[in-house]
Design a protein around this motif. Structure first.
Motif, mmCIF file in Angstrom:
data_model
loop_
_atom_site.group_PDB
_atom_site.id
_atom_site.type_symbol
_atom_site.label_atom_id
_atom_site.label_comp_id
_atom_site.label_asym_id
_atom_site.label_seq_id
_atom_site.Cartn_x
_atom_site.Cartn_y
_atom_site.Cartn_z
ATOM 1 N N ILE A 1 -11.684 54.091 0.982
ATOM 2 C CA ILE A 1 -11.189 55.143 0.097
ATOM 3 C C ILE A 1 -10.336 54.587 -1.047
ATOM 4 C CG2 ILE A 1 -9.126 55.679 1.479
ATOM 5 C CD1 ILE A 1 -10.411 58.729 0.682
ATOM 6 N N GLU A 2 -9.618 53.487 -0.808
ATOM 7 C CA GLU A 2 -8.716 52.998 -1.841
ATOM 8 C C GLU A 2 -9.452 52.569 -3.127
ATOM 9 O OE1 GLU A 2 -5.752 53.481 -2.581
ATOM 10 O OE2 GLU A 2 -5.619 54.604 -0.705
ATOM 11 N N PRO A 3 -10.432 51.671 -3.008
ATOM 12 C CA PRO A 3 -11.172 51.319 -4.235
ATOM 13 C C PRO A 3 -11.839 52.533 -4.873
ATOM 14 C CG PRO A 3 -12.228 50.392 -2.280
ATOM 15 C CD PRO A 3 -10.907 50.910 -1.850
ATOM 16 N N PHE A 4 -12.292 53.480 -4.027
ATOM 17 C CA PHE A 4 -12.909 54.698 -4.561
ATOM 18 C C PHE A 4 -11.913 55.439 -5.437
ATOM 19 C CE2 PHE A 4 -13.411 59.305 -4.111
ATOM 20 C CZ PHE A 4 -14.674 59.462 -4.651
ATOM 21 N N ARG A 5 -10.679 55.601 -4.931
ATOM 22 C CA ARG A 5 -9.638 56.291 -5.707
ATOM 23 C C ARG A 5 -9.420 55.601 -7.043
ATOM 24 N NH1 ARG A 5 -5.128 58.246 -1.530
ATOM 25 N NH2 ARG A 5 -6.309 60.029 -0.802
ATOM 26 N N HIS A 6 -9.363 54.275 -6.979
ATOM 27 C CA HIS A 6 -9.156 53.509 -8.199
ATOM 28 C C HIS A 6 -10.239 53.844 -9.223
ATOM 29 C CE1 HIS A 6 -8.884 50.092 -10.902
ATOM 30 N NE2 HIS A 6 -10.164 49.836 -10.647
ATOM 31 N N TRP A 7 -11.486 53.845 -8.763
ATOM 32 C CA TRP A 7 -12.580 54.062 -9.704
ATOM 33 C C TRP A 7 -12.629 55.494 -10.213
ATOM 34 C CZ3 TRP A 7 -14.215 50.275 -12.229
ATOM 35 C CH2 TRP A 7 -14.359 49.004 -11.651
ATOM 36 N N PRO B 1 -8.624 61.651 -12.215
ATOM 37 C CA PRO B 1 -7.560 61.216 -11.302
ATOM 38 C C PRO B 1 -7.145 62.313 -10.328
ATOM 39 C CG PRO B 1 -6.709 61.581 -13.512
ATOM 40 C CD PRO B 1 -8.177 61.735 -13.600
ATOM 41 N N GLY B 2 -7.371 63.573 -10.689
ATOM 42 C CA GLY B 2 -6.871 64.659 -9.854
ATOM 43 C C GLY B 2 -7.788 65.048 -8.706
ATOM 44 N N LEU B 3 -8.858 64.314 -8.516
ATOM 45 C CA LEU B 3 -9.835 64.714 -7.505
ATOM 46 C C LEU B 3 -9.240 64.654 -6.096
ATOM 47 C CD1 LEU B 3 -13.029 65.258 -7.229
ATOM 48 C CD2 LEU B 3 -13.016 62.957 -6.307
ATOM 49 N N ALA B 4 -9.307 65.787 -5.382
ATOM 50 C CA ALA B 4 -8.772 65.821 -4.018
ATOM 51 C C ALA B 4 -9.824 65.300 -3.045
ATOM 52 C CB ALA B 4 -8.380 67.248 -3.654
ATOM 53 N N PRO B 5 -9.442 64.369 -2.161
ATOM 54 C CA PRO B 5 -10.430 63.811 -1.235
ATOM 55 C C PRO B 5 -10.960 64.852 -0.256
ATOM 56 C CG PRO B 5 -8.368 62.566 -1.186
ATOM 57 C CD PRO B 5 -8.122 63.772 -2.016
ATOM 58 N N ASP B 6 -10.199 65.939 -0.024
ATOM 59 C CA ASP B 6 -10.696 66.926 0.941
ATOM 60 C C ASP B 6 -11.465 68.058 0.254
ATOM 61 O OD1 ASP B 6 -8.547 68.044 -0.270
ATOM 62 O OD2 ASP B 6 -7.765 69.013 1.537
ATOM 63 N N ALA B 7 -11.781 67.874 -1.039
ATOM 64 C CA ALA B 7 -12.579 68.891 -1.734
ATOM 65 C C ALA B 7 -14.017 68.843 -1.234
ATOM 66 C CB ALA B 7 -12.546 68.641 -3.236
ATOM 67 N N MET B 8 -14.594 70.037 -1.037
ATOM 68 C CA MET B 8 -15.990 70.104 -0.603
ATOM 69 C C MET B 8 -16.897 69.725 -1.777
ATOM 70 S SD MET B 8 -17.066 70.914 2.348
ATOM 71 C CE MET B 8 -16.393 71.379 3.924
ATOM 72 N N ILE B 9 -17.909 68.933 -1.502
ATOM 73 C CA ILE B 9 -18.838 68.537 -2.552
ATOM 74 C C ILE B 9 -19.466 69.776 -3.197
ATOM 75 C CG2 ILE B 9 -21.069 67.419 -2.961
ATOM 76 C CD1 ILE B 9 -18.782 65.471 -2.626
ATOM 77 N N ARG B 10 -19.798 70.771 -2.359
ATOM 78 C CA ARG B 10 -20.450 71.987 -2.865
ATOM 79 C C ARG B 10 -19.631 72.666 -3.952
ATOM 80 N NH1 ARG B 10 -24.389 75.020 -1.015
ATOM 81 N NH2 ARG B 10 -24.662 73.917 0.924
ATOM 82 N N SER B 11 -18.298 72.528 -3.847
ATOM 83 C CA SER B 11 -17.442 73.279 -4.769
ATOM 84 C C SER B 11 -17.217 72.532 -6.087
ATOM 85 C CB SER B 11 -16.093 73.549 -4.094
ATOM 86 O OG SER B 11 -15.419 72.319 -3.896
ATOM 87 N N LEU B 12 -17.730 71.297 -6.206
ATOM 88 C CA LEU B 12 -17.469 70.518 -7.417
ATOM 89 C C LEU B 12 -18.559 70.742 -8.458
ATOM 90 C CD1 LEU B 12 -16.398 67.117 -5.818
ATOM 91 C CD2 LEU B 12 -14.930 68.894 -6.762
ATOM 92 N N ALA C 1 -17.162 51.357 -5.633
ATOM 93 C CA ALA C 1 -16.251 50.944 -4.569
ATOM 94 C C ALA C 1 -16.920 49.976 -3.598
ATOM 95 C CB ALA C 1 -15.734 52.170 -3.824
ATOM 96 N N LEU C 2 -18.212 49.972 -3.568
ATOM 97 C CA LEU C 2 -18.934 49.063 -2.677
ATOM 98 C C LEU C 2 -19.064 47.670 -3.285
ATOM 99 C CD1 LEU C 2 -21.698 51.539 -1.511
ATOM 100 C CD2 LEU C 2 -19.929 50.559 -0.077
#
Lengths: 324, 317, 494
Positions: free
Chosen positions: C110-116, C123-134, C149-150
């Motif tokens: 998750i850390e490198p993902f956040r960075h990217w 930057p404001g993307l919440a990790p617990d946001a449902m993909i469907r709602s984006l 991140a990979l």
């Protein structure tokens, strides 16, 4: 893809099975009868033949419901219940209000169940299997309530149903008088009426039928209502044949009716098959049942066998049609 | 917090509905109490276990029509083997029956994955096969259940009168089996293949294998459900009850979308108790049990129809 | 050309599906520190090549090597193990799982993902946001950030910037370029020349399943790439010159104004007149599918109007469009045909669709109509039993014959000549002209640019969901159309 494919003998056989299922099916029927004759010499007779036909006819009629619904990729698992209700209503209402009104009420309830099925499947898009199981459950509840609240003064089975169900003329069962016109009508309608053709069209490719301007829900609604009516009529015939009104009269025919249509070459995915094969399928199942009874295979074994037949025929069908 | 609330609004609503229904029951029959709760829980137990099994396959994008027949096989196998068995032997028998459930479910899943025949057709055919197997094992209701097994779901605990053992049993087995899976990657995979099989494949999920596991889990819960039938009645029942339709209806009412990916396990379980309570209230109002069955059946079919309309909307949008 | 230091080296890749050859001999080399554009017009085999590179399909011949090791893999998970991570056009995220769960599912930290994600402008993307709602744009960013991140050796980006707002596009391009500058490799599949010019080092061009060129990106390279995508076709003179009809001034048969459907078709307007064949030219995914679906009543538009003979129409079902005379021949024959049924049954379906035609079929009447349609289209009648056994060309004729039997007013043809033999193609051009001469109006989308001259009177060019050009058939040489389709000549529509 092209016309000049050189098919292997296996795929040629597969093509024959898919195109002309009637020939190998009749072959299978003859084979089964031959095995039966070897197992139990002397069983074959005119009387046996008539009896086999008599038993096969209600099954073949309920299998007509499965054939027509399966052509669109559906199924109707409420047919046994509808037939039972129609028979029970006729037998118990006839002494109270007379035969014609009793039959009218019986068939009207068959229509209502068919309409409810049709509504759920056509408009709400419930899977036919779930929908018809559900209406069967509710309808059985109604039958039980009816049985408790309507004081039956007795059971009367109309004479003409007895004649139709149990009588024989020239050694052949009288039920043929109902069945032959019925079968001719279905076989004619599946190919030569607009409605019949649309069943194949929807089963072969529902999206294509829609793009061609077919309002699919209209076809589904009509189809499941029709299926209810056929099941209701079958119930009347079965009443004349069994001669008792029971709360589970035609229920044991549910599974064999599906099996008969599948064996008869109608694809459970729709778009292929027809009633001719189903009739032979019903005969095959009837002879097979006789054989299993002779061999003293219990009811459980029979169900397993029927289930495996449905599964393997369907899997085989997928292989055969994918190959082409 | 708010997000959690949004995601679980449906389940919370069901819980409130259930509480209201229980309150109504108390009003209808002021004498309703511990024994009433106990009999409600015991009647609901097989339905609830079947529903958990069905919910797992539906979440994974499938359906298992043979669930009631698998319950019958488990019920009669357990009852026949336990007839005359000692307490210790019975424990092994229970484990064996659970293994049998896993195996039956895995067979269903394997046939679907290998034959490429749609799940609904395979499990319809297997419905007949498992029914036949149950009848071969036991032709008519019979067999027996050892007392300790029956005691698992009967009565309550000293000091906790209001908590029926059946509820505790249900909560325990469901939590023991489902929670570790839900937390593990397998849980994500189950949701993933139900939600979008292509995206799941691209994310590296072994789709076929996960599907087989989903059906095996369904078989496991069907076996638990079958055992609970035997626990409740003390005998094996070869003819399955209306668990198929009831479990599909409860799954839909519980907020799981037919087609997969959305919903949880708690919602469907609450839905089972809601449907059972409706039925009990009708009985308490001295409605004919057959009429109650009609009302219940109509509710179930209406729920399924509503769910299908929602699923069709979802596909379009 | 074969680069010794190539991180990814695909050579001689071939793939066929039944009788259709999708790739004959495709190759692609990407060195460390490079961004290579993979280009090709519609039907060049680009998407098949991408699927093979990413392990979704297995090639029939050829090999794919990553860092010198054979990576002709059989699964996306396998490709990832070798260091190739794709970002597809359709985000491969599970709609019903949260962002964090999607990362966990694909074993991404998750850390490198956040960075990217922050780097890419969310930057404001919440990790617990449902993909469907984006929204779709965020999904693409999430998908890209997950891939980054990979830390892949090779990053494959398939039409990444479609449906992204401009500010995000700039950030994305910057990040992609930075990847290469950091020594990694990127394959950039795109139709957009301005982006390719901004970040790519080289471009590999596919045509008809072959790699036809590998060029360095430099100013003015667009013309050469267009030429390569066209191949010899530019030089070949179009023999069938026809007088182009003047546009009649009366009410058009079909008038479309500001039509918007889904996310791709944003704002399309045009007129189609009686007796006219109007071509539609567009690269894949520019909204043409939505346009045809909407006109055929198969999808509802979210905005805009459709008029038929001056009367405004809304279609809730294809039957409504058919009643208004709009009949569709869809691009995918599998969507139009009853594969398991006979030619006759296929052709007769529209004749039976209405409830009043559900009764007995007048077989003679039907046979006459069907035979006439079979005759008009010269359908091979040796295999009438099952449509699936016909050749592709004959299948296509059956889908058109259906509407000939019913009577044509406005025909919507979606790429009717794709994947069929040249003789049948000619027959279809002639048929289309005949129909127009008899008073029909035809809307003709084609992925083969040369067909515009052969069959059409005018062509509208759609790019990014909007009409960017209207070209007279006389001026519609392939190079002009190709430039227009790539948005290089964009001008405000008249």
């Amino acid at each position: 893809m092209t016309l000049t494919d050189t098919p292997s003998s296996l795929s040629r056989f597969g093509r024959l099975m898919v195109d002309r299922p009637l020939l190998p099916l009749i072959g299978l029927l003859v084979l089964l009868i031959a095995v039966l004759a070897i197992l139990n010499p002397g069983v074959l007779s005119m009387f046996w033949a008539g009896n086999t036909l008599k038993i096969a006819i209600p099954l073949a009629m309920l299998a007509a419901c499965q054939t027509l619904t399966m052509l669109t990729g559906g199924i109707d698992l409420s047919v046994g219940t509808v037939a039972t209700i129609s028979a029970y209503l006729t037998a118990t209402l006839a002494p109270l209000i007379g035969v014609p009104p009793a039959i009218a009420i019986a068939l009207a309830s068959a229509v209502v169940i068919g309409l409810v099925n049709g509504f759920g499947i056509a408009v709400c898009r419930v899977h036919p299997l779930i929908m018809t199981l559900g209406t069967a459950l509710i309808a059985t509840g109604f039958l039980l309530v009816y049985q408790r609240y309507v004081i039956a003064t007795g059971v009367q089975i109309p004479d003409f149903l007895l004649w139709l169900g149990t009588g024989r003329s020239f050694g052949l069962p009288n039920s043929l008088a109902l069945f032959i016109p019925f079968a001719v009508l279905i076989i004619w309608a599946q190919r030569r009426s607009g409605f019949g053709r649309l069943l194949y069209a929807i089963g072969a490719n529902e999206a294509a039928a829609r793009l061609s301007g077919v309002r699919v829900w209209q076809v589904h609604l009509t189809l499941y209502t029709l299926s209810g009516v056929i099941a209701g009529v079958t119930g009347l015939l079965y009443l004349g044949q069994i001669k008792t009104a029971s709360l589970s009269l035609a229920l044991p025919l549910d599974l064999p009716s599906v099996a008969a249509a599948v064996i008869g070459g109608t694809s459970i995915f729709g778009g292929r098959g027809g009633y001719g094969g189903t009739i032979v399928g019903a005969l095959i199942l009837t002879v097979l049942t006789t054989m299993l009874t002779l061999m003293q295979i219990p009811e459980g074994g029979r169900r397993i066998l029927f289930g495996l037949i449905i599964l393997s025929v369907t899997a085989l069908f997928i292989r055969l049609t994918e190959r082409n | 917090m708010r997000r959690w609330f949004d995601a679980n609004a449906w389940t919370l609503g069901l819980a409130v509905l259930l509480a209201a229904l229980l309150l109504a029951t108390k009003l209808i029959q002021p004498g309703f109490g511990v024994s009433g709760l106990d009999s409600l829980a015991r009647a609901a137990l097989p339905f609830a276990l079947a529903t958990v099994g069905m919910a797992i396959v539906v979440l994974a994008g499938g359906i298992d029509l043979s669930i009631a027949a698998m319950m019958a096989v488990a019920s009669v196998t357990g009852a026949v083997l336990m007839d005359g068995a000692s307490d210790g032997q019975a424990a092994f028998i229970v484990l064996g029956v659970l293994g049998l459930g896993l195996l039956m479910g895995a067979v269903n899943g394997l046939l679907i994955v290998v034959s490429r025949v749609p799940d609904i057709v395979v499990t319809l055919a297997m419905l007949f096969v498992w029914q036949g197997v149950a009848l071969l094992i036991l032709n008519a209701p019979g067999g027996a259940a050892v007392p300790w097994l029956r005691a698992l779901s009967t009565g309550s605990f000293p000091g906790l009168d209001w908590l029926p053992r059946a509820v505790v049993f249900l909560a325990l087995v469901t939590a023991l089996i489902w929670l570790p899976i839900r937390r593990a990657k397998l849980g994500l995979r189950l949701y993933a293949i139900g939600s979008d099989p292509l995206a799941a494949f691209r994310s590296g999920v072994p789709v076929g294998q996960t599907r087989i596991i989903a059906y095996a889990l369904c078989g496991l819960f069907a076996a638990l459900g079958g055992l609970s039938v035997t626990m409740g009645t003390g005998i094996g029942e070869p003819i399955p009850g209306p668990y198929l339709l009831a479990s599909v209806a409860a799954v839909v009412l519980g907020g799981v979308v037919l087609g997969g990916g959305r919903g949880g396990i708690l919602g469907p379980v609450l839905a089972v108790f809601t449907l059972r309570t409706v039925r009990m209230d009708l009985t308490l109002l001295s409605v004919d049990p057959n009429v109650a069955a009609i009302v219940e059946g109509t509710i179930m079919v209406a729920v399924v129809m509503f769910g299908a309309v929602l699923a069709a909307r979802g596909r379009k949008g | 050309m074969p680069d010794a230091a190539a991180v990814l080296d695909a050579t001689g890749v071939a793939k066929r599906f039944g009788a259709v050859v999708a790739l004959k001999n495709a190759s692609l080399q990407v060195a460390a520190g490079q961004v290579v554009a993979l280009m090709g017009a519609n039907g060049a085999g680009k998407s098949t090549f991408v699927k093979i590179l990413t392990g979704v399909l297995k090639p029939d011949a050829g090999h794919v090597k990553i860092k010198g090791r054979d990576s002709t893999v059989a699964s996306p998970a396998g490709a990832r193990k070798w260091g190739l991570v794709p970002v597809y056009q359709e985000p491969s995220l599970i709609p019903d799982l949260s962002v964090a769960d999607n990362l966990r599912l694909a074993d991404t930290a998750i850390e490198p993902f956040r960075h990217w994600v922050a780097e890419l402008g969310l930057p404001g993307l919440a990790p617990d946001a449902m993909i469907r709602s984006l929204p779709l744009a965020s999904l693409r960013i999430v998908d890209l950030a997950r891939a980054l991140a990979l830390e892949p050796a090779v990053l494959l980006l398939d039409e990444l910037t479609a449906a992204l707002p401009t500010d995000l596009v700039d950030r994305v391009l910057k990040v992609v370029r930075a990847q290469a500058d950091g020594g990694r490799s990127v394959i950039y599949v795109s139709h957009r020349f301005n982006e390719i010019a901004a970040i790519c080092d080289r471009a590999t061009v596919l045509r008809d399943g072959l790699t036809v060129g590998d060029v360095k990106i430099e100013p003015g390279i667009e013309e050469r790439i267009v030429e390569m995508m066209l191949g010899g076709a530019v030089a070949a003179a179009v023999s069938a010159e026809r007088p182009v009809k003047p546009i009649p001034s009366e009410t058009p048969r079909l008038r479309v104004r500001s039509l918007k459907t889904g996310t791709r078709l944003t704002d399309v307007s045009f007129d189609l007149h009686q007796g006219e064949v109007l071509g539609v030219v567009a690269l894949e995914g520019q909204g043409q599918d939505e346009l045809f679906d909407t006109l055929a009543g198969n999808r509802k538009p979210s905005a805009g109007t459709v008029q038929v003979d001056g009367a405004p129409k809304t279609f809730a079902h294809p039957a409504d469009a058919i009643a208004a005379g709009l009949t569709l021949v869809p691009g995918d024959r599998a969507h139009a045909l009853l594969m398991s049924r006979s030619v006759r049954e296929n052709i007769a379906v529209p004749l039976l669709a209405r409830v009043r035609n559900w009764g007995a079929i007048r077989m003679r009447d039907e046979a006459a109509k069907v035979d006439k349609a079979i005759d008009t289209l010269q359908i091979d009648t040796r295999a009438l039993g099952e449509v699936r056994r016909l050749s592709g060309g004959n299948q296509q004729k059956v889908t058109i014959a259906r509407w000939i039997a019913k009577g044509v007013q406005t025909l919507l043809l979606f790429d009717p000549t794709r994947g069929i033999d040249i003789r049948t193609k000619r027959q279809i051009y002639a048929l289309v002209r005949d129909l127009a001469d008899q008073g029909a109006a035809v809307l003709f989308y084609t992925s083969e640019l040369a067909e515009i001259r052969l069959a059409c009177d005018r062509a509208v060019v759609i790019f990014n969901g909007r009409v960017v050009d209207v070209i007279d058939a006389r001026d519609a040489d392939e190079a002009t159309l190709m430039r227009a389709a790539y948005g290089l000549t964009e001008k405000a529509p008249a």
